[in-house]
Design a protein around this motif. Structure first.
Motif, PDB file in Angstrom:
ATOM      1  N   VAL A   1       0.973  -1.197  -0.192  1.00  0.00           N
ATOM      2  CA  VAL A   1       0.029   0.016   0.019  1.00  0.00           C
ATOM      3  C   VAL A   1       0.889   1.367   0.050  1.00  0.00           C
ATOM      4  O   VAL A   1       1.993   1.282   0.795  1.00  0.00           O
ATOM      5  N   LEU A   2       0.547   2.344  -0.628  1.00  0.00           N
ATOM      6  CA  LEU A   2       1.223   3.375  -0.808  1.00  0.00           C
ATOM      7  C   LEU A   2       0.937   4.236   0.413  1.00  0.00           C
ATOM      8  O   LEU A   2      -0.207   4.544   0.648  1.00  0.00           O
ATOM      9  N   ALA A   3       1.812   4.881   0.905  1.00  0.00           N
ATOM     10  CA  ALA A   3       1.739   5.903   2.174  1.00  0.00           C
ATOM     11  C   ALA A   3       2.082   7.243   1.764  1.00  0.00           C
ATOM     12  O   ALA A   3       1.740   8.262   2.444  1.00  0.00           O
ATOM     13  N   ARG A   4       2.955   7.459   0.989  1.00  0.00           N
ATOM     14  CA  ARG A   4       3.500   8.766   0.570  1.00  0.00           C
ATOM     15  C   ARG A   4       3.937   8.816  -0.765  1.00  0.00           C
ATOM     16  O   ARG A   4       4.612   8.068  -1.439  1.00  0.00           O
ATOM     17  N   THR A   5       3.758  10.139  -1.472  1.00  0.00           N
ATOM     18  CA  THR A   5       4.454  10.357  -2.844  1.00  0.00           C
ATOM     19  C   THR A   5       4.899  11.800  -2.724  1.00  0.00           C
ATOM     20  O   THR A   5       4.291  12.759  -2.383  1.00  0.00           O
ATOM     21  N   GLU A   6       6.007  11.938  -3.312  1.00  0.00           N
ATOM     22  CA  GLU A   6       6.660  13.100  -3.423  1.00  0.00           C
ATOM     23  C   GLU A   6       7.174  13.436  -4.967  1.00  0.00           C
ATOM     24  O   GLU A   6       7.884  12.551  -5.568  1.00  0.00           O
ATOM     25  N   ILE A   7       6.771  14.488  -5.469  1.00  0.00           N
ATOM     26  CA  ILE A   7       7.045  14.740  -6.954  1.00  0.00           C
ATOM     27  C   ILE A   7       7.697  15.959  -7.206  1.00  0.00           C
ATOM     28  O   ILE A   7       7.120  16.972  -6.581  1.00  0.00           O
ATOM     29  N   ASP A   8       8.726  16.133  -7.704  1.00  0.00           N
ATOM     30  CA  ASP A   8       9.388  17.482  -8.111  1.00  0.00           C
ATOM     31  C   ASP A   8       9.288  17.676  -9.557  1.00  0.00           C
ATOM     32  O   ASP A   8       9.970  17.002 -10.208  1.00  0.00           O
ATOM     33  N   TYR A   9       8.670  18.731 -10.005  1.00  0.00           N
ATOM     34  CA  TYR A   9       8.302  18.861 -11.274  1.00  0.00           C
ATOM     35  C   TYR A   9       9.440  19.763 -11.839  1.00  0.00           C
ATOM     36  O   TYR A   9       9.594  21.061 -11.451  1.00  0.00           O
ATOM     37  N   ARG A  10      10.584  19.543 -12.484  1.00  0.00           N
ATOM     38  CA  ARG A  10      11.568  20.639 -13.028  1.00  0.00           C
ATOM     39  C   ARG A  10      11.197  21.289 -14.345  1.00  0.00           C
ATOM     40  O   ARG A  10      11.623  22.558 -14.326  1.00  0.00           O
ATOM     41  N   ARG A  11      10.614  20.497 -15.003  1.00  0.00           N
ATOM     42  CA  ARG A  11       9.990  21.388 -16.704  1.00  0.00           C
ATOM     43  C   ARG A  11       9.139  20.458 -16.946  1.00  0.00           C
ATOM     44  O   ARG A  11       8.720  19.442 -16.782  1.00  0.00           O
TER      45      ARG A  11
ATOM     46  N   GLN B   1       8.315   7.309  -3.804  1.00  0.00           N
ATOM     47  CA  GLN B   1       7.165   6.749  -3.087  1.00  0.00           C
ATOM     48  C   GLN B   1       7.377   6.032  -1.999  1.00  0.00           C
ATOM     49  O   GLN B   1       8.666   5.268  -2.151  1.00  0.00           O
ATOM     50  N   GLU B   2       6.790   6.038  -1.123  1.00  0.00           N
ATOM     51  CA  GLU B   2       6.930   4.975   0.357  1.00  0.00           C
ATOM     52  C   GLU B   2       5.947   4.564   0.554  1.00  0.00           C
ATOM     53  O   GLU B   2       4.646   5.035   0.427  1.00  0.00           O
ATOM     54  N   GLY B   3       5.755   3.355   1.175  1.00  0.00           N
ATOM     55  CA  GLY B   3       4.650   2.475   1.756  1.00  0.00           C
ATOM     56  C   GLY B   3       4.880   1.265   2.369  1.00  0.00           C
ATOM     57  O   GLY B   3       6.304   1.262   2.918  1.00  0.00           O
ATOM     58  N   TYR B   4       4.099   0.495   2.553  1.00  0.00           N
ATOM     59  CA  TYR B   4       4.183  -0.763   3.551  1.00  0.00           C
ATOM     60  C   TYR B   4       3.581  -1.884   2.904  1.00  0.00           C
ATOM     61  O   TYR B   4       2.799  -1.833   2.082  1.00  0.00           O
ATOM     62  N   TRP B   5       4.176  -2.921   3.275  1.00  0.00           N
ATOM     63  CA  TRP B   5       3.489  -4.315   2.826  1.00  0.00           C
ATOM     64  C   TRP B   5       2.614  -4.531   4.074  1.00  0.00           C
ATOM     65  O   TRP B   5       2.772  -4.579   5.207  1.00  0.00           O
ATOM     66  N   VAL B   6       1.350  -4.860   3.728  1.00  0.00           N
ATOM     67  CA  VAL B   6       0.082  -5.198   4.439  1.00  0.00           C
ATOM     68  C   VAL B   6      -0.532  -6.319   4.356  1.00  0.00           C
ATOM     69  O   VAL B   6      -0.722  -6.971   3.194  1.00  0.00           O
TER      70      VAL B   6
END
Length: 146
Positions: A64-74, A114-119
């Motif tokens: 399961v996904l716990a966190r998403t970070e995106i850096d949009y450069r262009r 992205q970070e998440g856990y196995w559940v």
């Protein structure tokens, strides 16, 4: 201040991504939310390359996904020949982290993590990563603290 060590890029995958007409916003660039869908496609392909996902599903556990970070450069625009790349950066007992980037002709347009856990899929409580995956991670020296 010492330079920060770059995260590992274990088991990298890549795939071409076609920008569709419905992916662009009123300004003619790819909408931010589209990157999240592309990350899902990449993460699914990466997962399928590492574990028997059908077995995991039958046994009642999965990511399961716990966190998403995106850096949009262009900005990306309709017609750009995008390549998405994703890799495993590390994992712990039940936690995992992946990195990704979107590039046009080797020019990185956006990066993501992205970070998440196995559940347990019924309780949605963390459980250990599948043994085969833990063994691969240990052999590669990849670790995160849970």
């Amino acid at each position: 201040m010492p330079a920060r060590e770059a995260p590992a890029r274990l088991w990298p995958i890549s795939m071409p991504i076609e920008i569709k007409g419905y992916d662009i916003d009123a300004w003619g660039i790819v909408s931010n939310i589209v990157y999240v869908r592309w990350l899902e496609d990449l993460r699914t392909a990466l997962l399928w390359s590492l574990v028997d996902w059908q077995r995991c599903y039958r046994e009642g556990h999965g990511p399961v996904l716990a966190r998403t970070e995106i850096d949009y450069r262009r900005p990306l625009r309709l017609g750009d020949p995008v390549v998405g790349r994703m890799w495993v950066e590390g994992a712990g007992r039940s936690r995992w982290r992946v990195g990704a980037e979107f590039a046009v002709e080797q020019r990185v347009m956006a990066t993501a993590r992205q970070e998440g856990y196995w559940v347990d899929l019924h309780t949605v409580r963390p459980v250990p990563l599948p043994e085969a995956l833990r063994a691969r991670l240990a052999a590669a020296g990849a670790s995160l603290r849970d």
